[in-house]
Design a protein around this motif. Structure first.
Motif, PDB file in Angstrom:
ATOM      1  N   PRO A 148       0.818  -1.209   0.000  1.00  0.00           N
ATOM      2  CA  PRO A 148       0.000   0.000   0.000  1.00  0.00           C
ATOM      3  C   PRO A 148       0.852   1.259   0.000  1.00  0.00           C
ATOM      4  O   PRO A 148       1.963   1.281   0.519  1.00  0.00           O
ATOM      5  N   ARG A 149       0.277   2.292  -0.588  1.00  0.00           N
ATOM      6  CA  ARG A 149       0.977   3.567  -0.654  1.00  0.00           C
ATOM      7  C   ARG A 149       0.901   4.269   0.691  1.00  0.00           C
ATOM      8  O   ARG A 149      -0.127   4.244   1.356  1.00  0.00           O
ATOM      9  N   ARG A 150       1.992   4.908   1.089  1.00  0.00           N
ATOM     10  CA  ARG A 150       2.021   5.696   2.317  1.00  0.00           C
ATOM     11  C   ARG A 150       2.692   7.042   2.034  1.00  0.00           C
ATOM     12  O   ARG A 150       3.624   7.116   1.236  1.00  0.00           O
ATOM     13  N   VAL A 151       2.200   8.101   2.685  1.00  0.00           N
ATOM     14  CA  VAL A 151       2.780   9.432   2.494  1.00  0.00           C
ATOM     15  C   VAL A 151       3.263   9.968   3.837  1.00  0.00           C
ATOM     16  O   VAL A 151       2.912   9.452   4.901  1.00  0.00           O
ATOM     17  N   ARG A 152       4.074  10.996   3.781  1.00  0.00           N
ATOM     18  CA  ARG A 152       4.573  11.619   5.012  1.00  0.00           C
ATOM     19  C   ARG A 152       3.481  12.462   5.659  1.00  0.00           C
ATOM     20  O   ARG A 152       2.456  12.770   5.052  1.00  0.00           O
ATOM     21  N   CYS A 153       3.762  12.852   6.906  1.00  0.00           N
ATOM     22  CA  CYS A 153       2.703  13.445   7.728  1.00  0.00           C
ATOM     23  C   CYS A 153       2.075  14.679   7.102  1.00  0.00           C
ATOM     24  O   CYS A 153       0.880  14.914   7.237  1.00  0.00           O
ATOM     25  N   GLY A 154       2.876  15.484   6.390  1.00  0.00           N
ATOM     26  CA  GLY A 154       2.332  16.713   5.823  1.00  0.00           C
ATOM     27  C   GLY A 154       1.368  16.494   4.678  1.00  0.00           C
ATOM     28  O   GLY A 154       0.669  17.419   4.268  1.00  0.00           O
ATOM     29  N   LYS A 155       1.317  15.253   4.150  1.00  0.00           N
ATOM     30  CA  LYS A 155       0.469  14.982   2.991  1.00  0.00           C
ATOM     31  C   LYS A 155      -0.659  14.002   3.292  1.00  0.00           C
ATOM     32  O   LYS A 155      -1.344  13.556   2.381  1.00  0.00           O
ATOM     33  N   VAL A 156      -0.852  13.663   4.569  1.00  0.00           N
ATOM     34  CA  VAL A 156      -1.926  12.738   4.942  1.00  0.00           C
ATOM     35  C   VAL A 156      -3.277  13.361   4.582  1.00  0.00           C
ATOM     36  O   VAL A 156      -3.505  14.550   4.783  1.00  0.00           O
ATOM     37  N   GLY A 157      -4.175  12.551   4.029  1.00  0.00           N
ATOM     38  CA  GLY A 157      -5.473  13.052   3.612  1.00  0.00           C
ATOM     39  C   GLY A 157      -6.382  13.402   4.785  1.00  0.00           C
ATOM     40  O   GLY A 157      -6.170  12.965   5.924  1.00  0.00           O
ATOM     41  N   ARG A 158      -7.402  14.199   4.490  1.00  0.00           N
ATOM     42  CA  ARG A 158      -8.367  14.621   5.500  1.00  0.00           C
ATOM     43  C   ARG A 158      -9.711  13.917   5.290  1.00  0.00           C
ATOM     44  O   ARG A 158     -10.061  13.566   4.173  1.00  0.00           O
ATOM     45  N   LEU A 159     -10.445  13.757   6.377  1.00  0.00           N
ATOM     46  CA  LEU A 159     -11.796  13.205   6.322  1.00  0.00           C
ATOM     47  C   LEU A 159     -12.797  14.348   6.416  1.00  0.00           C
ATOM     48  O   LEU A 159     -12.728  15.178   7.335  1.00  0.00           O
ATOM     49  N   ARG A 160     -13.691  14.410   5.424  1.00  0.00           N
ATOM     50  CA  ARG A 160     -14.697  15.471   5.393  1.00  0.00           C
ATOM     51  C   ARG A 160     -16.081  14.859   5.220  1.00  0.00           C
ATOM     52  O   ARG A 160     -16.235  13.797   4.633  1.00  0.00           O
ATOM     53  N   GLN A 161     -17.099  15.549   5.712  1.00  0.00           N
ATOM     54  CA  GLN A 161     -18.481  15.085   5.598  1.00  0.00           C
ATOM     55  C   GLN A 161     -19.118  15.686   4.356  1.00  0.00           C
ATOM     56  O   GLN A 161     -19.045  16.893   4.118  1.00  0.00           O
ATOM     57  N   SER A 162     -19.745  14.852   3.547  1.00  0.00           N
ATOM     58  CA  SER A 162     -20.420  15.331   2.342  1.00  0.00           C
ATOM     59  C   SER A 162     -21.675  16.116   2.705  1.00  0.00           C
ATOM     60  O   SER A 162     -22.340  15.835   3.709  1.00  0.00           O
ATOM     61  N   ASP A 163     -22.011  17.071   1.847  1.00  0.00           N
ATOM     62  CA  ASP A 163     -23.248  17.840   2.031  1.00  0.00           C
ATOM     63  C   ASP A 163     -24.410  17.238   1.234  1.00  0.00           C
ATOM     64  O   ASP A 163     -25.489  17.823   1.152  1.00  0.00           O
ATOM     65  N   PHE A 164     -24.192  16.052   0.651  1.00  0.00           N
ATOM     66  CA  PHE A 164     -25.208  15.408  -0.184  1.00  0.00           C
ATOM     67  C   PHE A 164     -26.135  14.588   0.707  1.00  0.00           C
ATOM     68  O   PHE A 164     -25.715  13.621   1.337  1.00  0.00           O
ATOM     69  N   THR A 165     -27.410  14.958   0.753  1.00  0.00           N
ATOM     70  CA  THR A 165     -28.372  14.323   1.659  1.00  0.00           C
ATOM     71  C   THR A 165     -29.289  13.368   0.901  1.00  0.00           C
ATOM     72  O   THR A 165     -29.354  13.368  -0.334  1.00  0.00           O
ATOM     73  N   ALA A 166     -30.039  12.567   1.667  1.00  0.00           N
ATOM     74  CA  ALA A 166     -31.008  11.648   1.065  1.00  0.00           C
ATOM     75  C   ALA A 166     -32.088  12.410   0.305  1.00  0.00           C
ATOM     76  O   ALA A 166     -32.565  11.955  -0.743  1.00  0.00           O
ATOM     77  N   GLU A 167     -32.479  13.564   0.811  1.00  0.00           N
ATOM     78  CA  GLU A 167     -33.495  14.375   0.128  1.00  0.00           C
ATOM     79  C   GLU A 167     -32.963  14.883  -1.212  1.00  0.00           C
ATOM     80  O   GLU A 167     -33.686  14.874  -2.225  1.00  0.00           O
ATOM     81  N   GLN A 168     -31.692  15.326  -1.232  1.00  0.00           N
ATOM     82  CA  GLN A 168     -31.099  15.767  -2.502  1.00  0.00           C
ATOM     83  C   GLN A 168     -31.018  14.607  -3.494  1.00  0.00           C
ATOM     84  O   GLN A 168     -31.285  14.777  -4.685  1.00  0.00           O
ATOM     85  N   TRP A 169     -30.644  13.438  -2.995  1.00  0.00           N
ATOM     86  CA  TRP A 169     -30.555  12.271  -3.872  1.00  0.00           C
ATOM     87  C   TRP A 169     -31.912  11.973  -4.508  1.00  0.00           C
ATOM     88  O   TRP A 169     -32.002  11.717  -5.717  1.00  0.00           O
ATOM     89  N   ALA A 170     -32.988  12.012  -3.699  1.00  0.00           N
ATOM     90  CA  ALA A 170     -34.325  11.722  -4.218  1.00  0.00           C
ATOM     91  C   ALA A 170     -34.730  12.757  -5.269  1.00  0.00           C
ATOM     92  O   ALA A 170     -35.285  12.402  -6.316  1.00  0.00           O
ATOM     93  N   ARG A 171     -34.433  14.037  -5.007  1.00  0.00           N
ATOM     94  CA  ARG A 171     -34.796  15.082  -5.971  1.00  0.00           C
ATOM     95  C   ARG A 171     -34.039  14.899  -7.285  1.00  0.00           C
ATOM     96  O   ARG A 171     -34.614  15.049  -8.369  1.00  0.00           O
ATOM     97  N   ARG A 172     -32.737  14.578  -7.202  1.00  0.00           N
ATOM     98  CA  ARG A 172     -31.943  14.364  -8.419  1.00  0.00           C
ATOM     99  C   ARG A 172     -32.456  13.156  -9.200  1.00  0.00           C
ATOM    100  O   ARG A 172     -32.491  13.163 -10.436  1.00  0.00           O
ATOM    101  N   THR A 173     -32.869  12.108  -8.478  1.00  0.00           N
ATOM    102  CA  THR A 173     -33.413  10.924  -9.135  1.00  0.00           C
ATOM    103  C   THR A 173     -34.672  11.273  -9.911  1.00  0.00           C
ATOM    104  O   THR A 173     -34.867  10.826 -11.053  1.00  0.00           O
ATOM    105  N   ILE A 174     -35.544  12.085  -9.311  1.00  0.00           N
ATOM    106  CA  ILE A 174     -36.790  12.498  -9.969  1.00  0.00           C
ATOM    107  C   ILE A 174     -36.488  13.332 -11.209  1.00  0.00           C
ATOM    108  O   ILE A 174     -37.053  13.118 -12.284  1.00  0.00           O
ATOM    109  N   VAL A 175     -35.593  14.295 -11.062  1.00  0.00           N
ATOM    110  CA  VAL A 175     -35.276  15.186 -12.190  1.00  0.00           C
ATOM    111  C   VAL A 175     -34.728  14.393 -13.369  1.00  0.00           C
ATOM    112  O   VAL A 175     -35.060  14.653 -14.528  1.00  0.00           O
ATOM    113  N   GLU A 176     -33.883  13.393 -13.088  1.00  0.00           N
ATOM    114  CA  GLU A 176     -33.269  12.594 -14.150  1.00  0.00           C
ATOM    115  C   GLU A 176     -34.263  11.651 -14.824  1.00  0.00           C
ATOM    116  O   GLU A 176     -34.251  11.500 -16.052  1.00  0.00           O
ATOM    117  N   ALA A 177     -35.133  11.009 -14.032  1.00  0.00           N
ATOM    118  CA  ALA A 177     -35.881   9.863 -14.546  1.00  0.00           C
ATOM    119  C   ALA A 177     -37.328  10.145 -14.947  1.00  0.00           C
ATOM    120  O   ALA A 177     -37.886   9.393 -15.756  1.00  0.00           O
TER     121      ALA A 177
END
Length: 781
Positions: free
Chosen positions: A500-529
């Protein structure tokens, strides 16, 4: 072409370019130069990229080998064709041969040249008939040798020929005129498909002899053993002595030697040891008393202690296996690594350079830099499946997260269970350690995870699904689709390498929370289909809420404005999502059960009525889809058969692959037409299907090739699809086990069962014949 790093050969290739990998006392590239020289080719350009100085220092000008070498160094990788383009100033207007500097072969290059000139070809590919062609690019040719089709990194269902692309080509300057200067361009992916599309003189010739790309440590060991067995014509570089031994010095007494063996200069063998068959001991190797070394390679200055057992093992330079160690098939000790006294290395376990296994331990996993190797495999549905706590645990997800993280920022979601959450966190840690930012979302079903992948446009997204202890790993690209065969092979190889790939401490990735909600997913599904026409009525449908995928269905229908009830009752349809939300079944208003194939045909019907005229479906989709399209003068693209065009259209029509989008599409059609589900379905062809699974004892690819030869039409795409009278038969190998799936369709169940039984029986007959043939060949050997 000698620019390879040899990542799949690790730890054998660590620290050196792949063409410098030692084989029978010399680098593999020297064997290739000797082959070229035997066929009168002495003016050789060499393209270099990884650690070029090591190769140039060893070979120099080529005078020692009787050839002239000209070196071309790539500052950055430009692909196979882009690399050769940089040599055109030296090559001029003559036709020239391209060959890899890290393969092993004795193909008749003179025969290839004669064929190339007779056909006046712009490009001629050297082909090789391989018993297990799954890992290679396949080339289908006509009777005159003209190339008709390429299949890159095939799935089992596409192995309909055994002709593979060896990477050995004869090319004209006219063919190379199509390669842009200074840009990344590949022979297999770019140049040859372009020549094929243009109808240029592109030919392929299957050659007799031996060819091996030496892609991993197992293939490397097999190459060496084949050379000792005489299956390949190589200069073994040592005097051949009586009895099938090659040795730099007289054979010692007091030891048991079983031919064939290759014993280099300065080798020391302890009394009572057993060496061979197929043992290669290079310069300065020592083997202790009463040790056994069979089908193994011991490279320069490596050592084996007394009373040790090696079978199918590789010791790199300076590696040591101390007293009473046991190295099983596929075990590798990297350069200067140490297996302490009494260590047992199980199959395919590797020690990376400088690593040590503790005394008396029993190693089931590789020791690299603290990482674990993986054994994960994709199944037929494009997912990885395993049992929590058995073959799928945090170590495997840590490795998978690291590999996906190397692609770039990664999306991540999981089922709302403790086990899935634990595995997802392990994947997040692996990705972050590889330098990737991880975007996590709180959506609960895989089909919603696919929607998040499209929303964020990430190169790779992972959804960990757990159902009663069974884990399904869903990986999506930025189109929300599972990996194609090439990406699957790439991921599987990376997991097997255990680095596995490993990087030094200054380049370690961050964990972020998505702003994509279940309600947004349902609306996008409706618009597409949904259909863009006014509704004549409000649709009522039943959908349960016991599973995350059914809850996703409910939310999509609610967003569409439907009235959603919990259970089916006469007069309303009911819908059910399975397989993470990627399969849909239903009940119509009369209570008749409708399978996924019928609903896919209905989705195709809606697509044709909506005027698009074209749709894309999976490789194994029902033949009813083609009949629906034909009725409207439309066309159907199938995944794998129709390449990227089919994949792009499939992504643009999510209702052909995702249950929520399909339900929205169907209920929208019911609303704008005022028709019931049973009425819509009456417009689709009525097909009954029957399926069987045939266990195989011989090779899956060979059985498929035998079936293809009996079929009068040229096969294409995933598996074999055949029209037989008023029915259809689809045959495809299983990915996870040695078996063949037979699916037959007909206007009634009796015909479907009859067709299925006939082809299942024929597959079983061919399997028995191939097994008997293989047994006879083994008896002769």
């Amino acid at each position: 072409m000698a620019g390879g790093e040899g990542t799949r050969l690790r730890p054998l290739s660590l620290g050196s370019p792949k063409p410098m990998t030692p084989l029978l006392g010399r680098p593999v590239m020297e064997h290739i130069i000797n082959l070229l020289k035997r066929h009168g080719i002495t003016d050789i350009c060499v393209t270099l990229c990884y650690k070029p100085q090591e190769i140039m220092d060893y070979f120099g000008s080529g005078d020692r080998l009787g050839v002239r070498l000209t070196w071309f160094i790539e500052e950055e990788p430009l692909g196979t064709a882009g690399s050769v383009k940089g040599c055109m100033g030296h090559l001029g207007g003559e036709d020239f041969l391209v060959i890899s500097g890290d393969c092993i072969c004795d193909l008749d290059l003179s025969q290839l040249l004669r064929f190339h000139r007779e056909r006046r070809a712009q490009a001629t590919l050297a082909l090789y008939r391989h018993k297990t062609p799954l890992e290679y690019g396949l080339v289908l040719t006509g009777e005159d040798g003209r190339v008709e089709r390429f299949v890159e990194k095939p799935g089992w269902g596409q192995v309909l020929t055994d002709q593979i692309n060896t990477g050995v080509y004869l090319l004209s300057s006219a063919a190379m005129d199509r390669v842009p200067q200074g840009e990344a361009f590949d022979f297999g992916r770019d140049l040859f498909p372009a020549l094929l599309r243009e109808g240029a003189a592109l030919f392929g010739l299957p050659l007799e002899g031996y060819w091996c790309d030496m892609g991993d440590c197992g293939a490397y060991l097999s190459c060496a053993c084949d050379a000792l067995s005489g299956k390949i014509k190589l200069d073994l570089g040592l005097p051949k002595r009586e009895g099938g031994f090659w040795s730099a010095q007289p054979l010692p007494g007091g030891v048991h030697l079983v031919p064939p063996c290759w014993i280099g200069e300065g080798v020391e063998l302890g009394s009572g040891c057993l060496i061979g068959p197929h043992a290669i001991l290079e310069k300065g190797v020592s083997v202790g008393e009463r040790s056994m070394v069979q089908r193994s390679i011991l490279l320069e200055n490596s050592a084996v202690g007394p009373r040790s057992t090696l079978y199918g093992a590789i010791l790199c330079r300076g590696a040591s296996a101390r007293r009473e160690t046991v190295l099983n098939e596929g075990a590798v000790l990297g350069e200067n690594s140490l297996a302490e006294e009494g260590t047992v290395l199980l199959e395919r376990v590797k020690l990376w350079p400088g690593q040590t296994s503790p005394a008396g331990c029993r190693l089931a996993r590789s020791i690299t830099s603290g990482a674990q190797k993986g054994t994960l495999r994709f199944g037929d549905s494009g997912t990885i499946r395993g049992v929590l706590g058995e073959d799928l645990g945090p170590e495997a997800l840590l490795a998978l997260g690291s590999i996906l993280g190397a692609e770039g920022p990664m999306g991540l979601g999981c089922s709302p269970t403790p086990g899935a959450g634990m595995l997802a966190r392990a994947a997040a840690v692996g990705a972050a350690a590889a330098g990737s930012d991880v975007l996590t979302h709180s959506l609960n079903s895989p089909v919603q995870g696919a929607g998040a992948a499209v929303y964020h446009q990430l190169p790779a997204s992972l959804f960990v699904e757990e159902v009663n202890g069974t884990v399904f790993l869903h990986i999506f690209d930025k189109q929300g689709l599972p990996p194609n065969h090439a990406w699957q092979r790439k991921l599987e190889h990376a997991l097997l390498q255990g680095e596995p790939r490993r990087v030094r401490c200054g380049k370690v990735g961050r964990l972020r929370q998505s702003d994509f909600t279940a309600e947004q997913w349902a609306r996008r599904t409706i618009v597409e289909a949904r259909l863009r026409r006014p509704a004549l009525r409000r649709v009522t449908a039943a959908v349960g809420d016991a599973t995350p995928e059914d809850r996703a269905l409910r939310s999509a229908l609610t967003a569409l404005g439907c009235r959603v009830e919990d259970v089916w009752r006469p007069g309303i349809p009911a819908f059910y999502a399975q397989h993470g939300g990627f399969s849909l079944t239903a009940q119509d208003e009369q209570g008749n059960m409708l399978d996924s194939g019928q609903l896919l045909a209905l989705s195709a019907l809606i697509e044709m009525e909506n005027g698009s005229g074209k749709t894309a479906v999976p490789a194994g989709a029902s033949a009813a889809v083609e009949l629906v399209a034909a009725g409207y003068g439309g066309s159907v693209l199938r995944l794998d058969r129709d390449g990227e065009q089919a994949r792009e259209l499939y992504a643009a029509q999510p209702w052909m692959s995702q249950a929520p989008s399909a339900v929205v599409r169907i209920c929208s059609r019911m609303a704008v037409s005022g028709q019931k589900l049973e009425t819509l379905l009456s417009k689709t062809p009525r097909f009954s299907s029957w399926r069987r699974e045939v266990p195989l004892t011989s090779d899956r690819g060979q059985v498929m090739q035998a079936l293809a030869r009996e079929h009068t039409r040229k096969p294409s795409g995933e598996g074999l699809r055949m029209r037989t009278g008023s029915g259809w038969v689809y045959l495809t190998p299983m990915a996870r086990r040695s078996a063949l799936r037979v699916i037959a369709e007909g206007p009634d169940l009796e015909l479907a069962a009859e067709l299925c039984d006939f082809y299942a029986g024929r597959a079983a007959e061919l399997d028995r014949a191939l097994s008997e043939q293989c047994a006879q060949e083994e008896d002769k050997e």
